[in-house]
Design a protein around this motif. Sequence first.
Motif, PDB file in Angstrom:
ATOM      1  N   THR A 389       0.746  -1.168   0.068  1.00 65.15           N
ATOM      2  CA  THR A 389       0.085   0.019   0.029  1.00 65.15           C
ATOM      3  C   THR A 389       0.708   1.306   0.054  1.00 65.15           C
ATOM      4  OG1 THR A 389      -0.161  -0.294   2.411  1.00 65.15           O
ATOM      5  CG2 THR A 389      -2.129  -0.957   1.017  1.00 65.15           C
ATOM      6  N   ASN A 392       2.033   1.860  -3.448  1.00 66.23           N
ATOM      7  CA  ASN A 392       1.302   2.341  -4.298  1.00 66.23           C
ATOM      8  C   ASN A 392       0.787   3.727  -4.205  1.00 66.23           C
ATOM      9  OD1 ASN A 392       0.546  -0.333  -5.615  1.00 66.23           O
ATOM     10  ND2 ASN A 392      -0.842  -0.688  -4.064  1.00 66.23           N
ATOM     11  N   SER A 396       1.492   7.002  -6.784  1.00 64.50           N
ATOM     12  CA  SER A 396       0.551   7.951  -6.984  1.00 64.50           C
ATOM     13  C   SER A 396       0.826   9.516  -7.071  1.00 64.50           C
ATOM     14  CB  SER A 396      -0.779   7.849  -6.241  1.00 64.50           C
ATOM     15  OG  SER A 396      -1.409   6.593  -6.487  1.00 64.50           O
ATOM     16  N   LEU A 411       5.780   1.127  -8.298  1.00 63.75           N
ATOM     17  CA  LEU A 411       4.849   0.246  -8.585  1.00 63.75           C
ATOM     18  C   LEU A 411       5.371  -1.390  -8.512  1.00 63.75           C
ATOM     19  CD1 LEU A 411       2.798   1.911 -11.256  1.00 63.75           C
ATOM     20  CD2 LEU A 411       2.007   1.412  -8.953  1.00 63.75           C
ATOM     21  N   ALA A 414       5.755  -2.524  -5.258  1.00 58.99           N
ATOM     22  CA  ALA A 414       4.617  -2.990  -4.719  1.00 58.99           C
ATOM     23  C   ALA A 414       4.510  -4.300  -5.087  1.00 58.99           C
ATOM     24  CB  ALA A 414       3.477  -1.799  -5.070  1.00 58.99           C
ATOM     25  N   ASN A 421      -0.993  -7.965  -5.773  1.00 52.74           N
ATOM     26  CA  ASN A 421      -1.891  -6.737  -5.330  1.00 52.74           C
ATOM     27  C   ASN A 421      -2.664  -6.157  -6.431  1.00 52.74           C
ATOM     28  OD1 ASN A 421      -1.856  -3.498  -4.836  1.00 52.74           O
ATOM     29  ND2 ASN A 421      -1.836  -4.693  -3.029  1.00 52.74           N
ATOM     30  N   LEU A 423      -4.383  -3.308  -7.032  1.00 55.92           N
ATOM     31  CA  LEU A 423      -4.187  -1.922  -7.232  1.00 55.92           C
ATOM     32  C   LEU A 423      -2.753  -1.782  -7.968  1.00 55.92           C
ATOM     33  CD1 LEU A 423      -5.028   1.048  -7.311  1.00 55.92           C
ATOM     34  CD2 LEU A 423      -3.966   1.419  -4.786  1.00 55.92           C
ATOM     35  N   ALA A 424      -1.838  -2.289  -7.537  1.00 53.93           N
ATOM     36  CA  ALA A 424      -0.574  -2.210  -8.173  1.00 53.93           C
ATOM     37  C   ALA A 424      -0.548  -2.800  -9.523  1.00 53.93           C
ATOM     38  CB  ALA A 424       0.462  -2.932  -7.370  1.00 53.93           C
ATOM     39  N   LEU A 427      -2.759  -0.252 -11.480  1.00 53.07           N
ATOM     40  CA  LEU A 427      -1.801   1.137 -11.959  1.00 53.07           C
ATOM     41  C   LEU A 427      -0.517   0.833 -12.802  1.00 53.07           C
ATOM     42  CD1 LEU A 427      -1.446   2.808  -8.241  1.00 53.07           C
ATOM     43  CD2 LEU A 427      -3.073   3.350 -10.114  1.00 53.07           C
TER      44      LEU A 427
END
Length: 471
Positions: A389, A392, A396, A411, A414, A421, A423-424, A427
């Motif tokens: 997290t 990530n 951002s 990333l 991550a 993960n 979200l990683a 993204l």
Amino acid sequence: MKKRLSIVLSAIVIAAALIGVLRWDSQRRDAIVIEAHIPPTPSIKHLNPEFAQRVADLDKRAVEGPNRIDSLASLSQLYHANGYINHAWQNYRILIEIDEKNPLWPHRLATIVSGLGQLSDSVALYQKVMKLDQKYIPTRIHLGDTFLKLNQYDEAKKVFQSILDTEPDNPYALFGQARVALAQDETARAKHLLESARRANGRIGGDLLVDIYETLGETSKARAVLHDVTWSSHIDIPDPWVDEIVSDCFDSFEVAMAAGKAGRAGETAKAILLMKKSITLDPLDHYAYDHLAQLYLDQGKPGPAKAAYENCTKVLPTYDEGWAGLISIEKKAGNHLGASKLIDQALVNCPTSLVINNLKGEWLLNNNRPLEAIPYFQTAIRNNPQFATGHNYLASVYIKIGQNEKALEELQKALKAEPSNPLALKLITIFYILSGHQVQAESYLKKAISSPRISEEVIRNLQTTFNNRFK
């Protein structure tokens, strides 16, 4: 006529006398059995005073009467509820002897011996219960589970099927049959049974069903189930004959565990009452306040939840989850200033917390202060390198300030910490799409598609973005 009446009355008197003698003999026999086998009471040193007094009173009444059986039953439940397993065990054995037609005693004893790993003994006890009471379903579920643990699959299948013959939608029996099928490598049958179990009770069988879908290559189905799973497949079945003993428990931890079981079964009101009892027994248990708050939130009651979280932070100010709960309530209520103040209070008490540092960084980022957010995300990463997290969030920030290479580096870190993960993955796929790197974008898009942790909607959006950029 008078002579005949006299004969009848004499017969009644004799019968009554015989019944009285038999009852006296039975009561005397019960007294002898109890006196001979009841275990000595435990030492009252360090015991809850109310518990110690109840034990002493019930033990005396069980030995001296009157109502020996009722007193022994209450004493057995008191021991069982408070972890005096050997005392409960011996008393249940006495009750099985002197109250032989009552299925409650062998059932409770069976749960004790099963928990101690004596599975063959528990099978015999559960079978005894079934002879006394054919209608109590939890006994049969327990028996089927015990046969499963013993690898006696045919016996387990028969027991579970005997339930389904009369209750075809019983989720616990369906789940039991699914476990038998998995043990016998009948994947297709297990899939059908788990799907049926989840239709009957959405809290059952989810994680096993995800595994099956992934094994069969049905990723979209696995993804849909995974996003709906909130509890483990292995949910303890409701068993009133055992569950009710918590009413006599003076152990805050055990009461809290019972509250957790009630919560997982969807009995939120009951869970709240039990968690309040746990707090009464141990007012300094911060976990209990935390769980109580979550139960209130399940009921849609943020006010009582907030009060519980406040008590949690007072009991243990360094417990970051209590602060995080309070912050979440304020944010959902639209009180962003109040949330910000709470974040700062939490940082004073939990300076190395992953969640609090990320919340502070997120607040700064949302308020267009990305450079100030960086140290908080770096602190979260430094103290919790095993989580994605912080990376990530930091990515951002770098994207926002135009430092794309640093964003890509975060990333990648991550995904090294958590390879799946969601979200990683999302993204980094977007990053490569927008930067025009088709090979890398396609590679990460495939990883995202194969991951059940990413929702169907996100997958569709990624595919659309990819197609618009490269096709």
